[in-house]
Motif scaffolding. Structure first.
Motif, mmCIF file in Angstrom:
data_model
loop_
_atom_site.group_PDB
_atom_site.id
_atom_site.type_symbol
_atom_site.label_atom_id
_atom_site.label_comp_id
_atom_site.label_asym_id
_atom_site.label_seq_id
_atom_site.Cartn_x
_atom_site.Cartn_y
_atom_site.Cartn_z
ATOM 1 N N GLU A 47 37.595 -17.797 71.945
ATOM 2 C CA GLU A 47 38.663 -18.773 71.741
ATOM 3 C C GLU A 47 38.548 -19.428 70.374
ATOM 4 O OE1 GLU A 47 40.339 -23.003 73.598
ATOM 5 O OE2 GLU A 47 38.530 -22.088 74.415
ATOM 6 N N GLY A 48 37.332 -19.764 69.992
ATOM 7 C CA GLY A 48 37.132 -20.382 68.688
ATOM 8 C C GLY A 48 37.482 -19.442 67.552
ATOM 9 N N ARG A 49 37.081 -18.197 67.673
ATOM 10 C CA ARG A 49 37.402 -17.219 66.625
ATOM 11 C C ARG A 49 38.905 -17.014 66.511
ATOM 12 N NH1 ARG A 49 32.681 -14.947 68.875
ATOM 13 N NH2 ARG A 49 33.827 -13.469 70.194
ATOM 14 N N GLU A 50 39.601 -17.038 67.637
ATOM 15 C CA GLU A 50 41.045 -16.875 67.611
ATOM 16 C C GLU A 50 41.715 -18.067 66.934
ATOM 17 O OE1 GLU A 50 44.799 -15.514 67.770
ATOM 18 O OE2 GLU A 50 42.938 -14.388 68.090
ATOM 19 N N ARG A 51 41.193 -19.256 67.144
ATOM 20 C CA ARG A 51 41.751 -20.438 66.470
ATOM 21 C C ARG A 51 41.629 -20.289 64.954
ATOM 22 N NH1 ARG A 51 42.963 -24.915 69.504
ATOM 23 N NH2 ARG A 51 42.177 -24.997 71.660
ATOM 24 N N ILE A 52 40.475 -19.847 64.494
ATOM 25 C CA ILE A 52 40.271 -19.648 63.057
ATOM 26 C C ILE A 52 41.199 -18.551 62.545
ATOM 27 C CG2 ILE A 52 38.614 -18.902 61.315
ATOM 28 C CD1 ILE A 52 36.408 -20.144 63.080
ATOM 29 N N GLN A 53 41.296 -17.467 63.313
ATOM 30 C CA GLN A 53 42.141 -16.340 62.903
ATOM 31 C C GLN A 53 43.593 -16.760 62.738
ATOM 32 O OE1 GLN A 53 40.831 -13.615 62.028
ATOM 33 N NE2 GLN A 53 42.014 -11.792 62.568
ATOM 34 N N THR A 54 44.042 -17.660 63.586
ATOM 35 C CA THR A 54 45.428 -18.122 63.507
ATOM 36 C C THR A 54 45.713 -18.783 62.160
ATOM 37 O OG1 THR A 54 45.592 -18.421 65.896
ATOM 38 C CG2 THR A 54 47.145 -19.664 64.542
ATOM 39 N N TYR A 55 44.777 -19.566 61.654
ATOM 40 C CA TYR A 55 44.961 -20.190 60.339
ATOM 41 C C TYR A 55 45.079 -19.133 59.247
ATOM 42 C CZ TYR A 55 43.844 -24.783 62.295
ATOM 43 O OH TYR A 55 43.863 -25.949 63.012
ATOM 44 N N TYR A 56 44.224 -18.121 59.304
ATOM 45 C CA TYR A 56 44.287 -17.068 58.287
ATOM 46 C C TYR A 56 45.619 -16.324 58.343
ATOM 47 C CZ TYR A 56 39.207 -17.786 58.022
ATOM 48 O OH TYR A 56 37.959 -18.325 57.886
ATOM 49 N N ARG A 57 46.019 -15.961 59.550
ATOM 50 C CA ARG A 57 47.272 -15.221 59.728
ATOM 51 C C ARG A 57 48.460 -16.029 59.221
ATOM 52 N NH1 ARG A 57 46.919 -14.389 64.898
ATOM 53 N NH2 ARG A 57 48.178 -16.181 65.518
ATOM 54 N N ASP A 58 48.503 -17.307 59.581
ATOM 55 C CA ASP A 58 49.635 -18.146 59.189
ATOM 56 C C ASP A 58 49.661 -18.388 57.681
ATOM 57 O OD1 ASP A 58 50.263 -18.235 61.849
ATOM 58 O OD2 ASP A 58 49.632 -20.311 62.153
ATOM 59 N N LEU A 59 48.491 -18.597 57.091
ATOM 60 C CA LEU A 59 48.444 -18.847 55.647
ATOM 61 C C LEU A 59 48.880 -17.623 54.854
ATOM 62 C CD1 LEU A 59 47.647 -21.011 53.527
ATOM 63 C CD2 LEU A 59 45.408 -19.913 53.429
ATOM 64 N N ILE A 60 48.410 -16.463 55.266
ATOM 65 C CA ILE A 60 48.807 -15.233 54.584
ATOM 66 C C ILE A 60 50.313 -15.007 54.724
ATOM 67 C CG2 ILE A 60 48.610 -12.715 54.656
ATOM 68 C CD1 ILE A 60 45.621 -13.119 55.310
ATOM 69 N N ALA A 61 50.859 -15.312 55.890
ATOM 70 C CA ALA A 61 52.301 -15.152 56.096
ATOM 71 C C ALA A 61 53.090 -16.071 55.162
ATOM 72 C CB ALA A 61 52.658 -15.433 57.552
ATOM 73 N N ILE A 62 52.636 -17.303 54.985
ATOM 74 C CA ILE A 62 53.319 -18.232 54.084
ATOM 75 C C ILE A 62 53.225 -17.728 52.648
ATOM 76 C CG2 ILE A 62 53.228 -20.560 53.090
ATOM 77 C CD1 ILE A 62 52.295 -21.530 55.872
ATOM 78 N N GLY A 63 52.048 -17.271 52.252
ATOM 79 C CA GLY A 63 51.896 -16.740 50.907
ATOM 80 C C GLY A 63 52.830 -15.571 50.653
ATOM 81 N N ALA A 64 52.915 -14.659 51.623
ATOM 82 C CA ALA A 64 53.792 -13.499 51.475
ATOM 83 C C ALA A 64 55.253 -13.916 51.390
ATOM 84 C CB ALA A 64 53.579 -12.546 52.645
ATOM 85 N N GLN A 65 55.641 -14.919 52.166
ATOM 86 C CA GLN A 65 57.032 -15.363 52.172
ATOM 87 C C GLN A 65 57.468 -15.892 50.815
ATOM 88 O OE1 GLN A 65 57.898 -18.360 55.120
ATOM 89 N NE2 GLN A 65 60.031 -18.592 54.483
ATOM 90 N N TYR A 66 56.547 -16.584 50.126
ATOM 91 C CA TYR A 66 56.919 -17.231 48.871
ATOM 92 C C TYR A 66 56.302 -16.580 47.638
ATOM 93 C CZ TYR A 66 58.913 -20.851 51.808
ATOM 94 O OH TYR A 66 59.685 -21.527 52.730
ATOM 95 N N GLY A 67 55.687 -15.426 47.803
ATOM 96 C CA GLY A 67 55.171 -14.698 46.656
ATOM 97 C C GLY A 67 53.947 -15.309 46.019
#
Length: 318
Positions: A47-67
């Protein structure tokens, strides 16, 4: 861009997004207990690893959205001897968790990264960043932080990042330890509401002191864990400013003392914070890393990315 296709942490032509507000978000908005602010403990459960993974996934998605490129920060800010020992972690367990933290980020980069994504090993101060009671010498800081850095040097980390540092001696020791292992290193100082480090040093003095002590080895310097209101007026068009390349800001305008006493999270205004950071990046063209620290979440990061200068957008490797 580096020759191997990876993002270059010294590339002034690209804008990067980063996030170091996970702990306050977990504690105040998700109700997750983090004794000693030790996010690395989350690595011990699925559960803890998944919480951390969510931050990485979301941050990368934001970066990709805005270049924007992305710098992923490991949850290892307090994963060093003294602060981890107080929580019951010995050297062997601590080393394993440091390595695991980097492995998880590397996996996240492979899974989600379409744009340049850097893996940063996050290193925090030995003592309380806001009340640095232990004034180490450069040699003492080198010796202390070398334990964690030696472990991280054996991983696939792209760079080390010393965050929320309150004095130039400790920063110099971290840089020296990284230099001995030929690792790129970034230093992020925290400042009080007067724009000075908790020790009273000015940003200019702290940066120049570290460079003098280490032969200018640090890739660049940043400010973190402070609101732009606290330091914007201290920034100037001067040679020393060329070494300042990033701002990872708090959401709140409160002082560190006020934040320490707060019972509720002050999330500030995500739009206003993004405007402040964008203004700094537009005024100083060398500023190439923007992000959120205490009190911020993905709402803030999305606004920061949206308003970041787009003339320095990154392109996918290959």
């Amino acid at each position: 861009m580096a020759e191997d296709g990876r993002a270059d942490p010294t590339d002034r032509q690209a804008m990067f997004l980063t996030y170091t507000g996970m702990e306050t978000d977990l504690i105040f908005t998700q109700g997750v207990a983090l004794p000693g602010f030790a996010a690395f403990a989350l690595l011990e459960t699925p559960e803890g690893r998944e919480r951390i993974q969510t931050y990485y996934r979301d941050l990368i998605a934001i970066g990709a959205q805005y270049g924007l490129g992305v710098i992923l920060e490991s949850p290892t800010w307090v994963a060093h001897r003294d602060r981890a020992a107080a929580l019951g972690y010995g050297a062997e367990a601590l080393a394993a968790l440091n390595r695991q933290a980097i492995d998880q980020m590397c996996a996240a980069r492979t899974l989600y990264g379409d744009l340049p994504t850097l893996i940063s090993a996050n290193i925090g101060p030995r003592f309380d960043a806001y009340a640095p009671q232990g004034r180490m010498s450069v040699a003492e800081a080198d010796d202390y932080h070398s334990e964690q850095i030696a472990v991280l040097a054996q991983t696939q980390v792209d760079l080390l990042s010393g965050y929320t540092l309150a004095c130039s001696n400790e920063a110099s020791g971290i840089v020296r330890a990284a230099k001995q292992r030929d690792l790129p290193v970034v230093i992020a100082f925290t400042v009080e509401t007067d724009g000075r480090l908790p020790t009273g040093e000015t940003l200019q003095d702290a940066i120049q002191t570290v460079d003098a002590a280490t032969g200018g080895y640090a890739a660049y310097f940043m400010i973190n864990c402070a609101h732009p209101d606290h330091f914007a007026e201290t920034l100037e068009d001067a040679p020393w400013m060329q070494r300042l390349r990033g701002v990872v800001a708090n959401a709140s305008r409160c002082s560190h003392a006020e934040l320490d006493d707060a019972q509720e999270l002050d999330a500030g205004d995500p739009v206003a914070l993004a405007q402040d950071l964008s203004a700094i990046a537009r005024r100083f063209a060398q500023i190439s890393v923007l992000g959120g620290c205490c009190g911020t979440d993905m709402r803030h990061l999305a606004e920061i990315a949206k308003q970041a200068p787009k003339d320095r957008a990154v392109t996918p490797p290959g």
